[in-house]
Design a protein around this motif. Structure first.
Motif, PDB file in Angstrom:
ATOM      1  N   THR A 182     118.559  -5.334  73.918  1.00 53.19           N
ATOM      2  CA  THR A 182     118.345  -3.927  73.595  1.00 53.19           C
ATOM      3  C   THR A 182     116.902  -3.682  73.176  1.00 53.19           C
ATOM      4  O   THR A 182     116.297  -2.665  73.543  1.00 53.19           O
ATOM      5  N   ALA A 183     116.320  -4.624  72.449  1.00 52.54           N
ATOM      6  CA  ALA A 183     114.917  -4.487  72.031  1.00 52.54           C
ATOM      7  C   ALA A 183     113.987  -4.478  73.245  1.00 52.54           C
ATOM      8  O   ALA A 183     113.005  -3.720  73.283  1.00 52.54           O
ATOM      9  N   ASP A 184     114.278  -5.316  74.249  1.00 56.05           N
ATOM     10  CA  ASP A 184     113.481  -5.317  75.476  1.00 56.05           C
ATOM     11  C   ASP A 184     113.548  -3.959  76.165  1.00 56.05           C
ATOM     12  O   ASP A 184     112.525  -3.415  76.609  1.00 56.05           O
ATOM     13  N   LEU A 185     114.751  -3.422  76.284  1.00 54.09           N
ATOM     14  CA  LEU A 185     114.937  -2.133  76.944  1.00 54.09           C
ATOM     15  C   LEU A 185     114.201  -1.030  76.193  1.00 54.09           C
ATOM     16  O   LEU A 185     113.505  -0.200  76.791  1.00 54.09           O
ATOM     17  N   GLU A 186     114.345  -1.012  74.888  1.00 51.85           N
ATOM     18  CA  GLU A 186     113.730   0.045  74.082  1.00 51.85           C
ATOM     19  C   GLU A 186     112.214  -0.031  74.115  1.00 51.85           C
ATOM     20  O   GLU A 186     111.532   1.006  74.073  1.00 51.85           O
ATOM     21  N   LYS A 187     111.656  -1.225  74.220  1.00 49.99           N
ATOM     22  CA  LYS A 187     110.201  -1.364  74.312  1.00 49.99           C
ATOM     23  C   LYS A 187     109.666  -0.594  75.514  1.00 49.99           C
ATOM     24  O   LYS A 187     108.676   0.140  75.415  1.00 49.99           O
ATOM     25  N   ASN A 188     110.322  -0.730  76.649  1.00 52.54           N
ATOM     26  CA  ASN A 188     109.872  -0.044  77.863  1.00 52.54           C
ATOM     27  C   ASN A 188     110.128   1.450  77.806  1.00 52.54           C
ATOM     28  O   ASN A 188     109.312   2.253  78.270  1.00 52.54           O
ATOM     29  N   LEU A 189     111.248   1.840  77.234  1.00 53.93           N
ATOM     30  CA  LEU A 189     111.548   3.264  77.103  1.00 53.93           C
ATOM     31  C   LEU A 189     110.541   3.957  76.184  1.00 53.93           C
ATOM     32  O   LEU A 189     110.122   5.093  76.448  1.00 53.93           O
ATOM     33  N   LYS A 190     110.131   3.267  75.132  1.00 52.43           N
ATOM     34  CA  LYS A 190     109.106   3.829  74.241  1.00 52.43           C
ATOM     35  C   LYS A 190     107.769   3.962  74.958  1.00 52.43           C
ATOM     36  O   LYS A 190     107.032   4.935  74.741  1.00 52.43           O
ATOM     37  N   LEU A 191     107.447   2.987  75.816  1.00 57.51           N
ATOM     38  CA  LEU A 191     106.225   3.102  76.612  1.00 57.51           C
ATOM     39  C   LEU A 191     106.274   4.349  77.489  1.00 57.51           C
ATOM     40  O   LEU A 191     105.275   5.065  77.639  1.00 57.51           O
ATOM     41  N   MET A 192     107.422   4.627  78.061  1.00 55.87           N
ATOM     42  CA  MET A 192     107.572   5.824  78.890  1.00 55.87           C
ATOM     43  C   MET A 192     107.366   7.087  78.077  1.00 55.87           C
ATOM     44  O   MET A 192     106.578   7.964  78.437  1.00 55.87           O
ATOM     45  N   LYS A 193     108.091   7.172  76.981  1.00 58.52           N
ATOM     46  CA  LYS A 193     108.049   8.406  76.183  1.00 58.52           C
ATOM     47  C   LYS A 193     106.677   8.593  75.544  1.00 58.52           C
ATOM     48  O   LYS A 193     106.174   9.724  75.445  1.00 58.52           O
ATOM     49  N   ASN A 194     106.045   7.518  75.123  1.00 58.89           N
ATOM     50  CA  ASN A 194     104.705   7.614  74.538  1.00 58.89           C
ATOM     51  C   ASN A 194     103.655   8.019  75.566  1.00 58.89           C
ATOM     52  O   ASN A 194     102.556   8.444  75.202  1.00 58.89           O
ATOM     53  N   ALA A 195     103.994   7.876  76.847  1.00 57.19           N
ATOM     54  CA  ALA A 195     103.093   8.325  77.909  1.00 57.19           C
ATOM     55  C   ALA A 195     103.428   9.746  78.368  1.00 57.19           C
ATOM     56  O   ALA A 195     102.980  10.170  79.442  1.00 57.19           O
ATOM     57  N   ASN A 196     104.214  10.472  77.563  1.00 57.35           N
ATOM     58  CA  ASN A 196     104.604  11.861  77.876  1.00 57.35           C
ATOM     59  C   ASN A 196     105.515  11.971  79.091  1.00 57.35           C
ATOM     60  O   ASN A 196     105.653  13.053  79.668  1.00 57.35           O
ATOM     61  N   CYS A 197     106.118  10.864  79.485  1.00 64.70           N
ATOM     62  CA  CYS A 197     106.993  10.872  80.658  1.00 64.70           C
ATOM     63  C   CYS A 197     108.423  11.148  80.215  1.00 64.70           C
ATOM     64  O   CYS A 197     109.048  10.327  79.536  1.00 64.70           O
ATOM     65  N   ILE A 198     108.918  12.312  80.597  1.00 63.11           N
ATOM     66  CA  ILE A 198     110.248  12.738  80.149  1.00 63.11           C
ATOM     67  C   ILE A 198     111.217  12.826  81.327  1.00 63.11           C
ATOM     68  O   ILE A 198     112.279  13.454  81.208  1.00 63.11           O
ATOM     69  N   PHE A 199     110.885  12.151  82.442  1.00 59.44           N
ATOM     70  CA  PHE A 199     111.706  12.206  83.648  1.00 59.44           C
ATOM     71  C   PHE A 199     111.590  10.861  84.344  1.00 59.44           C
ATOM     72  O   PHE A 199     110.483  10.333  84.510  1.00 59.44           O
ATOM     73  N   THR A 200     112.730  10.285  84.763  1.00 62.98           N
ATOM     74  CA  THR A 200     112.685   8.988  85.422  1.00 62.98           C
ATOM     75  C   THR A 200     113.850   8.839  86.386  1.00 62.98           C
ATOM     76  O   THR A 200     114.781   9.649  86.391  1.00 62.98           O
ATOM     77  N   ARG A 201     113.761   7.803  87.210  1.00 63.78           N
ATOM     78  CA  ARG A 201     114.839   7.406  88.114  1.00 63.78           C
ATOM     79  C   ARG A 201     115.162   5.939  87.858  1.00 63.78           C
ATOM     80  O   ARG A 201     114.325   5.167  87.406  1.00 63.78           O
ATOM     81  N   PHE A 202     116.391   5.574  88.209  1.00 64.19           N
ATOM     82  CA  PHE A 202     116.765   4.166  88.263  1.00 64.19           C
ATOM     83  C   PHE A 202     117.395   3.888  89.613  1.00 64.19           C
ATOM     84  O   PHE A 202     118.370   4.531  89.998  1.00 64.19           O
ATOM     85  N   HIS A 203     116.862   2.904  90.341  1.00 59.64           N
ATOM     86  CA  HIS A 203     117.389   2.554  91.661  1.00 59.64           C
ATOM     87  C   HIS A 203     118.795   1.968  91.581  1.00 59.64           C
ATOM     88  O   HIS A 203     119.501   1.940  92.594  1.00 59.64           O
ATOM     89  N   TRP A 204     119.159   1.446  90.413  1.00 63.37           N
ATOM     90  CA  TRP A 204     120.490   0.857  90.250  1.00 63.37           C
ATOM     91  C   TRP A 204     121.006   1.204  88.852  1.00 63.37           C
ATOM     92  O   TRP A 204     120.259   1.623  87.971  1.00 63.37           O
ATOM     93  N   GLN A 205     122.301   1.013  88.652  1.00 67.61           N
ATOM     94  CA  GLN A 205     122.945   1.454  87.415  1.00 67.61           C
ATOM     95  C   GLN A 205     122.500   0.591  86.228  1.00 67.61           C
ATOM     96  O   GLN A 205     122.375  -0.627  86.347  1.00 67.61           O
ATOM     97  N   GLN A 206     122.310   1.268  85.103  1.00 65.73           N
ATOM     98  CA  GLN A 206     121.736   0.614  83.935  1.00 65.73           C
ATOM     99  C   GLN A 206     122.744   0.433  82.801  1.00 65.73           C
ATOM    100  O   GLN A 206     123.844   0.991  82.813  1.00 65.73           O
ATOM    101  N   ASP A 207     122.327  -0.338  81.826  1.00 65.07           N
ATOM    102  CA  ASP A 207     123.153  -0.614  80.653  1.00 65.07           C
ATOM    103  C   ASP A 207     123.320   0.639  79.790  1.00 65.07           C
ATOM    104  O   ASP A 207     122.439   1.509  79.749  1.00 65.07           O
ATOM    105  N   GLU A 208     124.438   0.703  79.099  1.00 66.34           N
ATOM    106  CA  GLU A 208     124.730   1.837  78.221  1.00 66.34           C
ATOM    107  C   GLU A 208     123.621   2.069  77.201  1.00 66.34           C
ATOM    108  O   GLU A 208     123.319   3.216  76.844  1.00 66.34           O
ATOM    109  N   ALA A 209     122.983   0.996  76.751  1.00 64.71           N
ATOM    110  CA  ALA A 209     121.934   1.123  75.736  1.00 64.71           C
ATOM    111  C   ALA A 209     120.751   1.946  76.237  1.00 64.71           C
ATOM    112  O   ALA A 209     120.091   2.641  75.455  1.00 64.71           O
ATOM    113  N   VAL A 210     120.466   1.882  77.539  1.00 66.59           N
ATOM    114  CA  VAL A 210     119.365   2.660  78.112  1.00 66.59           C
ATOM    115  C   VAL A 210     119.646   4.148  77.963  1.00 66.59           C
ATOM    116  O   VAL A 210     118.804   4.933  77.498  1.00 66.59           O
ATOM    117  N   PHE A 211     120.845   4.560  78.342  1.00 66.64           N
ATOM    118  CA  PHE A 211     121.178   5.982  78.308  1.00 66.64           C
ATOM    119  C   PHE A 211     121.366   6.485  76.887  1.00 66.64           C
ATOM    120  O   PHE A 211     121.042   7.636  76.584  1.00 66.64           O
TER     121      PHE A 211
END
Length: 668
Positions: free
Chosen positions: A331-360
């Motif tokens: 979960t910490a690995d996932l959140e690290k990348n999600l924070k990078l996204m949000k800190n870059a003002n990116c509020i929209f994304t896609r996932f090519h495949w289904q993700q873990d519940e923790a991501v959503f």
């Protein structure tokens, strides 16, 4: 009263305290099976021996920690085939009378499950989705053995198809595993569509059950409590019996509210729904889910979120790229990348495949909009009857598992297929219609890299499949993979828009892949800004998603620095360290422009303007921070200009979102 009885049992009559509690378990109990498992690489058996009956070979098995993938281990990086996992667990007499299910949050890509040497079930060719196996009839009191045979071979009977996908082929039990004990009368799932209407809202609730044959609806009573979640208060907005009707082997109800707080990426207000299931007055089950009130549609070339037209900006992230854990990210690995996204003002994304519940869950609570996709990928994936059936399976499981997440605004039915092929188009339209039947509250899209294949004069020409969906989605690679230049992009986009009846479009990918294309990060920086300026100048472009956040592990990578191939495609490196282009992405993704800053006598006059290009949306309750001084931007619409005064308490100021993420930092 209950507390006093417990106190008496524990202290006054300690000798019988064990009998008071022995064997007493909740109506619903979930026990983690993460941790130490025996593991064996079955690379020598032809045909494969049923090691569940024989027991894993002592000389070859070893201990691993689940969640686990073998494709990050030395010597196994490129291994495809069969591996076995095994562990034991205990079941008490009291637990034995329950319905007992195994919950696997994902096993890639096919799993056969054995209990005490006997096959209990299987989950094939759907390696990114959560699934359950009822093992009640296989369990005995005391110690039980769970064995899982996992296969990650490149298969034509799988989605993704053969080698037609651009991410890691990580095999294993790479997400969480649990035992779930319930009464026979228990909830399977609760789906909620929360629809805002100004300050009011409606919650349409659908309750399904694990075993309908065990439910006597004449004796059933459902009590529901709905509480504010992820909000300043924890106000209860509903606490009563759920009144509704039985439809299609489920229970449906609709609740209306005079006052709700809608979910928005800058105001991610959630609600927790807790349902208690009673039969003849006896509590049999308790089930909790979280949802939000959020609406999404496409109208007049814009995404419309809760009635507000907007142009969205984001970045795609390729999970599974942790060099130590691969797809078995924490979960910490996932959140690290999600924070990078949000800190870059990116509020929209896609996932090519289904993700873990923790991501959503993180995106629900912090505000990122998502398109989650079935992993149909690439030109080699031709949708025959087998792959259509698997697409239905993926769609059913994906929507069943993630239905309540307000962050998910769109279901995706694939990426970069041969989208002018009539068979593919026909089958994609079938899945579009089925997705709309499953879920009326979201968009359904297909992502194309062939929209630029213009109309020829042939009578049998088939328009691109993306035109049959809710939004044209175009992976735009004119300056790289398409072999042209940035100069043609504007005219080409105009042509495509005209050919598809001036339909709204999202640029679903653009970026620079190294070493296939030269220029490195300086070129990435230059072309990112130039292309986004072109997109923003086209009124029919409703949004853009840069590709991608990170350099990533992929079996089709061109960089062989490490044992598993990589693609150097990110604004961050494989370890998540930002490159200079990351800061360009943050700047370009800001919804606000600093027009001027005038400093006089210890006060700064800051003039701001809301962007009208990409991104473009209304700022509400953003904050200007300078040292310990704060000024609230109550509302700033696209194109609107306002000046704010703030006392200088530092040599810089920041603009923060209501969620605390920094939009911009300006130094005096």
């Amino acid at each position: 009263m209950i507390k006093s009885k417990v106190y008496f049992c524990l202290f006054a009559l300690f000798s019988i305290s064990f009998s008071c509690f022995a064997g007493a378990i909740p109506n619903r109990e979930t026990i983690s099976l993460n941790g130490q498992w025996a593991f064996f690489v079955d690379s020598t058996s032809t045909p494969t021996i049923n090691w569940a009956e024989k027991g894993l070979p002592e000389a070859l098995k070893r201990t691993v920690l689940v969640p686990h993938t073998w494709n990050v281990e030395k010597g196994l990086e490129k291994y495809t085939g069969v591996c076995w996992y095994e562990r034991t667990f205990d079941v008490s007499n009291t637990q034995l009378v329950k319905t007992i299910r195994l919950q696997f949050d994902a096993v890639y890509h096919s799993a056969t499950i054995y209990i005490n040497g006997k096959k209990a079930g299987e989950h094939l060719s759907s390696g990114y989705n959560r699934f359950f196996i009822d093992i009640s009839s296989f369990i005995k009191t005391g110690n039980n053995t769970l064995t899982v045979c996992v296969n990650n071979d490149f298969s034509r009977n799988n989605i993704p198809f053969l080698k037609s996908y651009d991410w890691a082929n990580d095999g294993g039990i790479y997400r969480n595993v649990s035992l779930v004990f319930t009464e026979p009368q228990a909830v399977k799932n609760i789906k909620v569509i929360g629809t805002p209407n100004g300050s009011k809202g409606t919650a349409d609730i659908s309750v399904s059950f694990i075993d309908y044959s065990k439910i006597d609806f004449s004796k059933l009573k459902l009590m529901v409590t709905i509480t504010e979640e992820n909000q300043p208060a924890n106000k209860v907005i509903f606490n009563s019996e759920l009144k509704g009707k039985v439809e299609k082997e489920g229970f449906k109800a609709s609740l209306n509210f005079d006052k709700i707080n809608p979910w928005h990426f800058d105001a991610p207000n959630l609600y927790k729904l807790t349902l208690e299931l009673f039969v003849d007055g006896n509590l049999k089950d308790e089930y909790t889910t979280v949802f939000g009130f959020r609406s999404i549609k496409v109208e007049k070339n814009r995404y419309v979120l809760n009635g507000e037209p907007m142009r969205l900006m984001g970045v795609e992230w390729m999970p599974g790229s942790n060099m130590e854990r691969g797809m078995a990210e924490t979960t910490a690995d996932l959140e690290k990348n999600l924070k990078l996204m949000k800190n870059a003002n990116c509020i929209f994304t896609r996932f090519h495949w289904q993700q873990d519940e923790a991501v959503f869950d993180w995106c629900d609570r912090n505000g990122i909009l998502i398109q989650e996709e079935i992993p149909y990928w690439g030109g080699a994936t031709m949708l025959n009857d087998t792959l259509l059936a698997l697409g239905r399976k993926h769609l059913d499981e994906m929507t069943e598992n993630h239905y309540n997440h307000p962050s998910i605004i769109s279901w995706g039915i694939g990426n970069e297929l041969e989208s002018h092929n009539p068979e593919n188009v026909s089958r994609l339209k079938i899945l579009y219609n089925e997705a709309k039947e499953i879920d009326t509250s979201r968009l359904v899209n297909f992502v194309s890299n062939k929209l630029h294949k213009g109309k020829p004069v042939e009578k049998n020409y088939v328009p691109d499949a993306s035109g049959e969906f809710d939004m044209l989605m175009f992976n735009e690679y004119y300056s790289t993979w398409f072999g042209k230049s940035i100069d043609v992009i504007g005219g080409e986009l105009d042509r495509i828009s005209a050919e598809y009846n001036n339909s709204p479009m999202t640029i679903s990918e653009w970026g620079l892949c190294e070493p296939a294309h030269k220029g490195g990060d300086p070129r990435r920086i230059k072309e990112m800004a130039e292309q986004l300026e072109i997109y923003g100048s086209k009124d029919y472009v409703a949004g853009a998603i840069y590709f991608c956040l990170n350099d990533y592990r992929t079996h089709m990578g061109e960089d062989f620095t490490y044992a598993y191939p990589l693609r150097v495609h990110g604004v961050c490196d494989i370890f998540g360290t930002p490159k200079p282009s990351y800061y360009t992405l943050k700047k370009e993704s800001s919804p606000v422009i600093i027009k001027s800053v005038e400093v006089k006598k210890g006060t700064a006059n800051i003039t701001l303007s809301g962007k009208t290009t990409i991104p473009s949306y209304t700022l509400r309750n953003y904050v200007i921070v300078c040292g310990n001084e704060k000024v609230v931007i109550d509302k700033l619409k696209p194109g609107q200009e306002k000046t704010f005064k703030i006392k200088l308490k530092a040599n810089q100021f920041s603009i923060l979102r209501p969620t605390g993420f920094e939009v911009v930092n300006h130094k005096f």
